[in-house]
Scaffold this motif. Structure first.
Motif, PDB file in Angstrom:
ATOM      1  N   TYR A  25      -3.598 -61.417  38.810  1.00 31.13           N
ATOM      2  CA  TYR A  25      -3.695 -60.075  39.399  1.00 31.13           C
ATOM      3  C   TYR A  25      -4.157 -59.028  38.390  1.00 31.13           C
ATOM      4  O   TYR A  25      -4.642 -57.966  38.776  1.00 31.13           O
ATOM      5  N   THR A  26      -4.026 -59.309  37.108  1.00 25.09           N
ATOM      6  CA  THR A  26      -4.484 -58.361  36.098  1.00 25.09           C
ATOM      7  C   THR A  26      -6.007 -58.295  36.040  1.00 25.09           C
ATOM      8  O   THR A  26      -6.562 -57.396  35.408  1.00 25.09           O
ATOM      9  N   THR A  27      -6.696 -59.229  36.688  1.00 28.81           N
ATOM     10  CA  THR A  27      -8.160 -59.248  36.665  1.00 28.81           C
ATOM     11  C   THR A  27      -8.772 -58.490  37.838  1.00 28.81           C
ATOM     12  O   THR A  27      -9.996 -58.383  37.907  1.00 28.81           O
ATOM     13  N   PHE A  28      -7.947 -57.996  38.756  1.00 30.17           N
ATOM     14  CA  PHE A  28      -8.449 -57.255  39.911  1.00 30.17           C
ATOM     15  C   PHE A  28      -8.392 -55.753  39.648  1.00 30.17           C
ATOM     16  O   PHE A  28      -7.532 -55.259  38.923  1.00 30.17           O
ATOM     17  N   GLU A  29      -9.301 -55.025  40.292  1.00 31.00           N
ATOM     18  CA  GLU A  29      -9.244 -53.572  40.272  1.00 31.00           C
ATOM     19  C   GLU A  29      -8.374 -53.085  41.432  1.00 31.00           C
ATOM     20  O   GLU A  29      -8.153 -53.795  42.410  1.00 31.00           O
ATOM     21  N   ASP A  30      -7.909 -51.846  41.302  1.00 31.09           N
ATOM     22  CA  ASP A  30      -7.134 -51.198  42.370  1.00 31.09           C
ATOM     23  C   ASP A  30      -5.881 -51.993  42.747  1.00 31.09           C
ATOM     24  O   ASP A  30      -5.512 -52.076  43.924  1.00 31.09           O
ATOM     25  N   ILE A  31      -5.245 -52.589  41.741  1.00 28.97           N
ATOM     26  CA  ILE A  31      -3.979 -53.280  41.954  1.00 28.97           C
ATOM     27  C   ILE A  31      -2.897 -52.555  41.159  1.00 28.97           C
ATOM     28  O   ILE A  31      -3.030 -52.365  39.949  1.00 28.97           O
ATOM     29  N   ASN A  32      -1.854 -52.139  41.837  1.00 34.28           N
ATOM     30  CA  ASN A  32      -0.707 -51.505  41.197  1.00 34.28           C
ATOM     31  C   ASN A  32       0.233 -52.617  40.754  1.00 34.28           C
ATOM     32  O   ASN A  32       0.935 -53.207  41.562  1.00 34.28           O
ATOM     33  N   LEU A  33       0.228 -52.925  39.454  1.00 38.13           N
ATOM     34  CA  LEU A  33       0.925 -54.096  38.928  1.00 38.13           C
ATOM     35  C   LEU A  33       2.394 -53.796  38.647  1.00 38.13           C
ATOM     36  O   LEU A  33       2.731 -52.797  38.004  1.00 38.13           O
ATOM     37  N   TRP A  34       3.261 -54.705  39.116  1.00 33.26           N
ATOM     38  CA  TRP A  34       4.699 -54.624  38.855  1.00 33.26           C
ATOM     39  C   TRP A  34       5.139 -55.944  38.262  1.00 33.26           C
ATOM     40  O   TRP A  34       5.554 -56.864  38.965  1.00 33.26           O
ATOM     41  N   GLY A  35       5.044 -56.040  36.925  1.00 35.27           N
ATOM     42  CA  GLY A  35       5.466 -57.224  36.203  1.00 35.27           C
ATOM     43  C   GLY A  35       6.819 -57.016  35.554  1.00 35.27           C
ATOM     44  O   GLY A  35       7.585 -56.119  35.942  1.00 35.27           O
ATOM     45  N   PRO A  36       7.147 -57.810  34.533  1.00 36.56           N
ATOM     46  CA  PRO A  36       8.453 -57.696  33.872  1.00 36.56           C
ATOM     47  C   PRO A  36       8.726 -56.332  33.246  1.00 36.56           C
ATOM     48  O   PRO A  36       9.875 -55.927  33.101  1.00 36.56           O
ATOM     49  N   ASN A  37       7.655 -55.611  32.860  1.00 38.10           N
ATOM     50  CA  ASN A  37       7.854 -54.298  32.246  1.00 38.10           C
ATOM     51  C   ASN A  37       8.152 -53.202  33.265  1.00 38.10           C
ATOM     52  O   ASN A  37       8.463 -52.068  32.896  1.00 38.10           O
ATOM     53  N   ARG A  38       8.063 -53.526  34.554  1.00 38.01           N
ATOM     54  CA  ARG A  38       8.406 -52.587  35.627  1.00 38.01           C
ATOM     55  C   ARG A  38       9.291 -53.346  36.623  1.00 38.01           C
ATOM     56  O   ARG A  38       8.926 -54.424  37.084  1.00 38.01           O
ATOM     57  N   ASP A  39      10.409 -52.777  36.957  1.00 37.52           N
ATOM     58  CA  ASP A  39      11.345 -53.443  37.859  1.00 37.52           C
ATOM     59  C   ASP A  39      10.855 -53.287  39.292  1.00 37.52           C
ATOM     60  O   ASP A  39      10.971 -52.217  39.888  1.00 37.52           O
ATOM     61  N   ALA A  40      10.285 -54.366  39.851  1.00 35.97           N
ATOM     62  CA  ALA A  40       9.710 -54.296  41.195  1.00 35.97           C
ATOM     63  C   ALA A  40      10.760 -54.018  42.264  1.00 35.97           C
ATOM     64  O   ALA A  40      10.414 -53.623  43.377  1.00 35.97           O
ATOM     65  N   ARG A  41      12.026 -54.201  41.936  1.00 41.62           N
ATOM     66  CA  ARG A  41      13.082 -53.875  42.905  1.00 41.62           C
ATOM     67  C   ARG A  41      13.138 -52.379  43.176  1.00 41.62           C
ATOM     68  O   ARG A  41      13.696 -51.946  44.188  1.00 41.62           O
ATOM     69  N   ASN A  42      12.543 -51.585  42.293  1.00 37.94           N
ATOM     70  CA  ASN A  42      12.542 -50.132  42.443  1.00 37.94           C
ATOM     71  C   ASN A  42      11.272 -49.601  43.097  1.00 37.94           C
ATOM     72  O   ASN A  42      11.048 -48.386  43.118  1.00 37.94           O
ATOM     73  N   TYR A  43      10.431 -50.498  43.614  1.00 34.20           N
ATOM     74  CA  TYR A  43       9.190 -50.041  44.235  1.00 34.20           C
ATOM     75  C   TYR A  43       9.488 -49.214  45.481  1.00 34.20           C
ATOM     76  O   TYR A  43      10.223 -49.635  46.370  1.00 34.20           O
ATOM     77  N   THR A  44       8.884 -48.029  45.551  1.00 31.92           N
ATOM     78  CA  THR A  44       9.124 -47.107  46.672  1.00 31.92           C
ATOM     79  C   THR A  44       7.843 -46.731  47.405  1.00 31.92           C
ATOM     80  O   THR A  44       7.778 -45.681  48.045  1.00 31.92           O
ATOM     81  N   GLY A  45       6.810 -47.570  47.317  1.00 40.47           N
ATOM     82  CA  GLY A  45       5.587 -47.318  48.051  1.00 40.47           C
ATOM     83  C   GLY A  45       4.599 -46.495  47.244  1.00 40.47           C
ATOM     84  O   GLY A  45       4.777 -46.284  46.053  1.00 40.47           O
ATOM     85  N   PRO A  46       3.530 -46.045  47.921  1.00 37.66           N
ATOM     86  CA  PRO A  46       3.291 -46.136  49.370  1.00 37.66           C
ATOM     87  C   PRO A  46       2.354 -47.268  49.770  1.00 37.66           C
ATOM     88  O   PRO A  46       2.016 -47.407  50.938  1.00 37.66           O
ATOM     89  N   HIS A  47       1.898 -48.081  48.814  1.00 39.01           N
ATOM     90  CA  HIS A  47       0.860 -49.063  49.099  1.00 39.01           C
ATOM     91  C   HIS A  47       1.434 -50.336  49.726  1.00 39.01           C
ATOM     92  O   HIS A  47       2.583 -50.696  49.467  1.00 39.01           O
ATOM     93  N   PRO A  48       0.623 -51.036  50.529  1.00 39.31           N
ATOM     94  CA  PRO A  48       1.054 -52.354  51.022  1.00 39.31           C
ATOM     95  C   PRO A  48       1.191 -53.312  49.850  1.00 39.31           C
ATOM     96  O   PRO A  48       0.594 -53.110  48.786  1.00 39.31           O
ATOM     97  N   VAL A  49       1.983 -54.360  50.035  1.00 35.13           N
ATOM     98  CA  VAL A  49       2.348 -55.194  48.898  1.00 35.13           C
ATOM     99  C   VAL A  49       1.968 -56.657  49.086  1.00 35.13           C
ATOM    100  O   VAL A  49       1.900 -57.175  50.198  1.00 35.13           O
ATOM    101  N   VAL A  50       1.705 -57.288  47.954  1.00 34.84           N
ATOM    102  CA  VAL A  50       1.679 -58.742  47.826  1.00 34.84           C
ATOM    103  C   VAL A  50       2.831 -59.075  46.891  1.00 34.84           C
ATOM    104  O   VAL A  50       2.845 -58.653  45.741  1.00 34.84           O
TER     105      VAL A  50
END
Length: 265
Positions: A25-50
């Motif tokens: 996913y790091t090779t794509f553009e326009d991707i909001n990345l949530w890896g180990p350095n960001r706690d994805a449990r705290n995601y609050t939108g607004p984008h659709p998710v994979v």
């Protein structure tokens, strides 16, 4: 192909949750990345998710620990990651990917798809949500890698048609010598767990489709001989078992075994 791809539309930002910081996913553009350095449990939108929530604690083969480390393999102890992914998909739209037979489906009362099953409703506890079985061997992986998907569209868009049949790839090779036989893995654990680019592209398309206005899909072509159609369908890549360059291919109707002359990667 009988199915026609949808026209290209403007790029839409997608949030990729619980991903490998060095992964595809790091090779794509326009991707909001949530890896180990960001706690994805705290995601609050607004984008659709994979979402790729950790699967180790939901394995169908997981046992309940040992005398020395009783907490090491406790079923479902993923610190709320799957629950967070489920909430994000149901709120913002998108798709969750997990290994087939994941026990998370039982834990969260999601209807379990049967092997080679097309999209089915996810159950009474998940209205307007869908789940299915798919093998990543159809989408760039060199093993079959059976997978379950969970999908929700806030717009009410039905999930796109995918390839739900058995792929031709294999994970093992068996060598026989007389009465003895040996099994050898063709891939390491890291290689098996990696997401191939065609499958990542597919999941991104599904997430985009979940929030696209007035998007309608048919699972069967209305006229097999028609080359142009007013019904939009998602284009999904597929591969076969020979060796050559990868090309995109349209999706295949459910309950139809995939046959393709397109060479694989």
């Amino acid at each position: 192909s009988l199915l026609q791809p949808i026209p290209q539309r403007p790029t839409m930002t997608i949030a990729a949750l619980f991903i490998d910081p060095k992964g595809i996913y790091t090779t794509f553009e326009d991707i909001n990345l949530w890896g180990p350095n960001r706690d994805a449990r705290n995601y609050t939108g607004p984008h659709p998710v994979v979402a790729h929530p950790p699967c180790a604690k939901w394995s169908a083969f997981l046992w309940f620990g040992s005398m020395r480390s009783p907490q090491k393999h406790r079923l479902g102890d993923d610190q709320g990651c799957f629950a967070a992914a489920l909430n994000a998909v149901k709120k913002f739209g998108g798709v969750i990917e997990h290994p087939a037979h994941s026990r998370a489906w039982d834990a969260f009362n999601i209807t379990k798809p049967k092997r080679y099953s097309a999209w089915i409703p996810a159950g009474l506890f998940h209205p307007n949500c869908w789940t299915c079985y798919v093998e990543q061997g159809h989408y760039g992986h060199f093993t079959r890698k059976p997978t379950w998907l969970f999908y929700h569209s806030p717009q009410g868009n039905r999930p796109p048609t995918l390839i739900h049949t058995q792929s031709n790839e294999t994970t093992y090779i068996i060598l026989k010598s007389g009465r003895k036989q040996s099994k050898f893995e063709l891939a390491s654990k890291k290689q098996r767990s990696a997401t191939p680019r065609p499958f990542a592209e597919l999941l991104i398309q599904i997430a985009q489709h979940a929030v696209t206005q007035n998007q309608h899909l048919e699972t069967q072509p209305s006229n097999p001989t028609t080359t142009q159609t007013n019904t939009h369908r998602l284009a999904v890549p597929a591969t076969s078992s020979s060796n050559s360059s990868r090309r995109p291919r349209d999706s295949t109707p459910p309950n139809t075994r995939a046959t393709s002359s397109i060479p694989p990667p």
